[in-house]
Design an enzyme around this catalytic site. Structure first.
Site, PDB file in Angstrom:
ATOM      1  N   ASP A 193       0.836  -1.194   0.000  1.00 17.41           N
ATOM      2  CA  ASP A 193       0.000   0.000   0.000  1.00 17.41           C
ATOM      3  C   ASP A 193       0.878   1.255   0.000  1.00 17.41           C
ATOM      4  O   ASP A 193       2.085   1.194   0.251  1.00 17.41           O
ATOM      5  CB  ASP A 193      -1.037  -0.033   1.133  1.00 17.41           C
ATOM      6  CG  ASP A 193      -0.421   0.051   2.516  1.00 17.41           C
ATOM      7  OD1 ASP A 193       0.269   1.057   2.791  1.00 17.41           O
ATOM      8  OD2 ASP A 193      -0.633  -0.874   3.326  1.00 17.41           O
TER       9      ASP A 193
HETATM   10  N1  URA Z   1       0.077  -5.464   4.761  1.00 18.58           N
HETATM   11  C1  URA Z   1      -0.332  -4.186   4.749  1.00 18.58           C
HETATM   12  O1  URA Z   1      -1.081  -3.760   5.629  1.00 18.58           O
HETATM   13  N2  URA Z   1       0.079  -3.385   3.746  1.00 18.58           N
HETATM   14  C2  URA Z   1       0.904  -3.809   2.773  1.00 18.58           C
HETATM   15  O2  URA Z   1       1.258  -3.036   1.889  1.00 18.58           O
HETATM   16  C3  URA Z   1       1.335  -5.138   2.802  1.00 18.58           C
HETATM   17  C4  URA Z   1       0.904  -5.951   3.814  1.00 18.58           C
END
Ligand code: URA
Length: 259
Positions: A105
């Site tokens: 993310d």
């Molecule tokens: N878990 C998350 O919360 N975000 C990510 O980008 C990857 C794993």
């Protein structure tokens, strides 16, 4: 990535010489094509930067390139961006049409494989392959021993939209639409007394949407920073955020061997 001109997918497929436009329409509706790893929809528009695959094979041949990127903060992992946020694959200086294998993310940093090889992307993102991912999580305060144990044994998170298998479907029905995360490993890395912050390493073998953040949220902790130190055998511990390197032939072979 300069050329953002789009054409209808059935026209694009026909232009590669694979089949006629009419045949392409039929095959798209039968689900044989993906665009950037997702099922294609008849009439959708694609540009030169999209990876269109027929039965998992990229239909526009170009030299395959493979990179390990240490994704910096604030970059998105999609190949098109409607809100003008910076795109992770644009960091890599090449003319190849790259996409990220899976996603981190926007506020998560760290290891991500970037390539134009649709087959490899399908392999390494397929849930059945359960590739190990190591995250470093910074939280406010200290985690309780019992919660560390819960991270390892499974936490019920809200992720009904991202269920992959039939047994997961059954399981969330029984558990009020919540998904129980699979067995993981969790370890405390250190505590900063002045800042009242703790760092925890969490190793998981799956990748539900925003999984790590959701696991900590369910247990009542606020995540201050999230970094993926390692994806499978590929770690970014000696790489600065925003830097990348090409994978060696041997490393590509490791990825290609995944069933
Ligand atoms: N878990 C998350 O919360 N975000 C990510 O980008 C990857 C794993």
């Amino acid at each position: 990535m300069e050329n953002k001109e789009t054409i209808k997918i059935q026209k694009f497929i026909a232009s590669t010489g694979l089949c006629s436009r009419r045949k392409a329409e039929d095959l798209i509706q039968k689900g044989y094509f993906t665009v950037n790893g997702e099922k294609a929809i008849l009439g959708m528009r694609v540009s030169e930067s999209d990876i269109v695959c027929f039965k998992g094979k990229n239909i526009k041949e170009e030299n395959k390139e493979y990179y390990l990127l240490n994704k910096p903060l604030g970059y998105v992992c999609s190949s098109k961006e409607q809100f003008d946020r910076p795109i992770a694959v644009d960091i890599i200086k090449t003319k190849a049409r790259l996409v990220t294998a899976g996603r981190l993310d926007m506020y998560t940093t760290g290891a991500i494989i970037v390539t134009n090889d649709g087959e490899i992307i399908n392999k390494i993102t397929h849930p059945k392959n359960e590739i190990e991912k190591e995250y470093y999580v910074t939280i406010k305060g200290k985690i309780k021993d019992e919660d560390l144990q819960k991270l390892e044994n499974g936490v019920y998170i809200d992720t009904a939209k991202y269920i992959d298998t039939d047994s997961e479907k059954e399981s969330i029905k029984e558990n009020n639409k919540k998904y129980l995360t699979k067995k993981a490993k969790a370890k405390i890395l250190g505590f900063n007394i002045e800042k009242n912050e703790q760092r925890i390493a969490l190793i998981i073998h799956e990748g539900k949407n925003r999984q790590v953040r959701k696991m900590f949220k369910e247990l009542g902790y606020s995540v201050l920073a999230l970094h993926r130190n390692r994806f499978g055998k590929f770690d970014v511990k000696n790489m600065k955020p925003g830097t990348y390197r090409e994978l060696s032939k041997k490393e590509v072979e490791i990825l290609a061997k995944i069933k």
